[in-house]
Write a protein that holds these residues in place. Sequence first.
Motif, PDB file in Angstrom:
ATOM      1  N   TRP A 198      20.735  37.087  10.067  1.00 43.96           N
ATOM      2  CA  TRP A 198      21.703  36.066  10.651  1.00 43.96           C
ATOM      3  C   TRP A 198      20.952  34.936  10.896  1.00 43.96           C
ATOM      4  CZ3 TRP A 198      26.156  34.891  12.299  1.00 43.96           C
ATOM      5  CH2 TRP A 198      26.504  34.008  13.205  1.00 43.96           C
ATOM      6  N   SER A 199      19.611  34.869  11.398  1.00 43.52           N
ATOM      7  CA  SER A 199      18.713  33.696  11.617  1.00 43.52           C
ATOM      8  C   SER A 199      18.636  32.933  10.241  1.00 43.52           C
ATOM      9  CB  SER A 199      17.471  33.993  12.449  1.00 43.52           C
ATOM     10  OG  SER A 199      16.649  34.989  11.519  1.00 43.52           O
ATOM     11  N   GLY A 200      18.551  33.603   9.041  1.00 38.20           N
ATOM     12  CA  GLY A 200      18.296  32.953   7.797  1.00 38.20           C
ATOM     13  C   GLY A 200      19.449  32.323   7.241  1.00 38.20           C
ATOM     14  N   SER A 201      20.742  33.209   7.372  1.00 38.73           N
ATOM     15  CA  SER A 201      21.943  32.635   6.662  1.00 38.73           C
ATOM     16  C   SER A 201      23.169  32.713   7.292  1.00 38.73           C
ATOM     17  CB  SER A 201      22.031  33.558   5.101  1.00 38.73           C
ATOM     18  OG  SER A 201      22.181  35.003   5.797  1.00 38.73           O
ATOM     19  N   GLY A 202      23.067  32.893   8.560  1.00 43.56           N
ATOM     20  CA  GLY A 202      24.147  33.174   9.512  1.00 43.56           C
ATOM     21  C   GLY A 202      25.226  33.909   8.899  1.00 43.56           C
ATOM     22  N   ASP A 203      24.946  35.332   7.948  1.00 42.44           N
ATOM     23  CA  ASP A 203      25.554  36.179   7.746  1.00 42.44           C
ATOM     24  C   ASP A 203      26.447  36.913   8.852  1.00 42.44           C
ATOM     25  OD1 ASP A 203      26.739  38.574   6.522  1.00 42.44           O
ATOM     26  OD2 ASP A 203      25.282  38.941   5.187  1.00 42.44           O
ATOM     27  N   MET A 204      27.887  36.732   8.882  1.00 47.23           N
ATOM     28  CA  MET A 204      28.568  37.349   9.903  1.00 47.23           C
ATOM     29  C   MET A 204      28.417  38.925  10.317  1.00 47.23           C
ATOM     30  SD  MET A 204      30.030  34.847  11.564  1.00 47.23           S
ATOM     31  CE  MET A 204      30.814  35.736  12.704  1.00 47.23           C
ATOM     32  N   GLN A 205      27.947  39.561   9.021  1.00 38.96           N
ATOM     33  CA  GLN A 205      28.051  40.929   9.104  1.00 38.96           C
ATOM     34  C   GLN A 205      26.879  41.476  10.161  1.00 38.96           C
ATOM     35  OE1 GLN A 205      27.265  42.659   5.028  1.00 38.96           O
ATOM     36  NE2 GLN A 205      26.768  44.842   5.965  1.00 38.96           N
ATOM     37  N   TYR A 206      25.945  40.316  10.287  1.00 38.81           N
ATOM     38  CA  TYR A 206      25.004  41.014  11.312  1.00 38.81           C
ATOM     39  C   TYR A 206      24.826  40.149  12.631  1.00 38.81           C
ATOM     40  CZ  TYR A 206      23.637  43.002   6.937  1.00 38.81           C
ATOM     41  OH  TYR A 206      23.545  43.910   5.825  1.00 38.81           O
ATOM     42  N   ASP A 207      25.980  39.726  13.185  1.00 43.32           N
ATOM     43  CA  ASP A 207      26.167  38.585  14.351  1.00 43.32           C
ATOM     44  C   ASP A 207      25.816  39.600  15.572  1.00 43.32           C
ATOM     45  OD1 ASP A 207      26.787  36.598  15.679  1.00 43.32           O
ATOM     46  OD2 ASP A 207      28.722  36.863  15.576  1.00 43.32           O
ATOM     47  N   THR A 208      24.535  39.984  15.710  1.00 43.20           N
ATOM     48  CA  THR A 208      24.286  40.461  17.029  1.00 43.20           C
ATOM     49  C   THR A 208      22.675  40.156  17.207  1.00 43.20           C
ATOM     50  OG1 THR A 208      25.603  42.506  16.523  1.00 43.20           O
ATOM     51  CG2 THR A 208      23.710  42.714  18.236  1.00 43.20           C
ATOM     52  N   GLY A 209      22.455  40.009  18.567  1.00 41.86           N
ATOM     53  CA  GLY A 209      21.181  39.586  18.974  1.00 41.86           C
ATOM     54  C   GLY A 209      20.813  40.413  20.233  1.00 41.86           C
ATOM     55  N   PHE A 210      19.350  40.254  20.568  1.00 44.91           N
ATOM     56  CA  PHE A 210      19.040  40.790  21.823  1.00 44.91           C
ATOM     57  C   PHE A 210      18.126  39.949  22.343  1.00 44.91           C
ATOM     58  CE2 PHE A 210      20.084  44.099  18.744  1.00 44.91           C
ATOM     59  CZ  PHE A 210      21.116  44.824  19.539  1.00 44.91           C
TER      60      PHE A 210
END
Length: 328
Positions: A186-198
């Motif tokens: 996500w932080s490197g390419s904005g891949d929507m597959q990994y749109d989660t953070g903590f």
Amino acid sequence: MTRTRSLATRLLSLSAAALLALTTAGGASAAPTPSGDKGQASVTSTAVDSTGAADYWTSDRMRAAIPGDVLAGKALERGNTSSAATVEKGKNTKVQAAKGKTTIAVNENPVDHIGKVFFTLGGTNYVCSGNAVVSANKSTVATAGHCLNEGPGTFAANFIFVPAYLDGAAPYGRWSAKALYAPGQWSGSGDMQYDTGFAVVNQLNGQYLSDVVTGSGVEFNAARGLTYKSYGYPAASPFNGETLKSCYGTASDDRRNPQFNSQGIACDMTGGSSGGPWFIQGSTPETSGSNGLQNSINSYGYNSGSAVMYGPYWGTVIQQTYASAAAS
């Protein structure tokens, strides 16, 4: 997560990871590994200067904050242009609802572990939703990746979590973040597959977050097609972001953008609900509700009138992100 027409609202952004699936009681169990999440675990994080963050968020600034779906749209523009072109423009179902039709999302009483998150990126104030989850540090909040990192780009400042927010009130306080975690994808390419953070929050008045509110259990690598209840604070019309809403439904795959590996349920929550939790349900909405295991977040939707909210599949990559945040 708005479905309004502008570039900033192309995606309906609603939106924790470890090697174990944690229960609400803090226990753990092995989880199946369905196909789909083939990414290698990669976690990025940043320490946050929380000085003055809680005081920064006055009631006026909270109400004026922009729904974070703007950031999801920008992430697609920057990092996934071909996919961004497939996110449709179209008639806004919310406009119909505003004229008197019943919305899918229903009213909910405040839940102590579900709240709003406020943050600043690029000098602009934003709002999303979030949820306190079980963690070793007793201080971890799950939200959407785009609600704490530009994807790709910088991490947020002035990040706070306001559990059980209601009409500007913060009954359990304003919890400032000391660290933010996101999948490297996500932080490197904005891949929507990994749109989660903590977010890992500071103590407040000498107490940890989980000393004050309930921490939800989490689950990863679960079967697809489960039934969920999602929660959030939608702010765009016909909603105003001041009260908690929910949707209930059985998940199905996003066939327009299968590369996102996401699933959707019937839901018309709008911008501001990004990052709100999805809880695995029993056979009826009453059997689990907000007491279920969290297994996704509100991430995006389409402007085609389909009234479907999509959430990322919580596989190994998001699991490891959760593990890193929860152990910090």
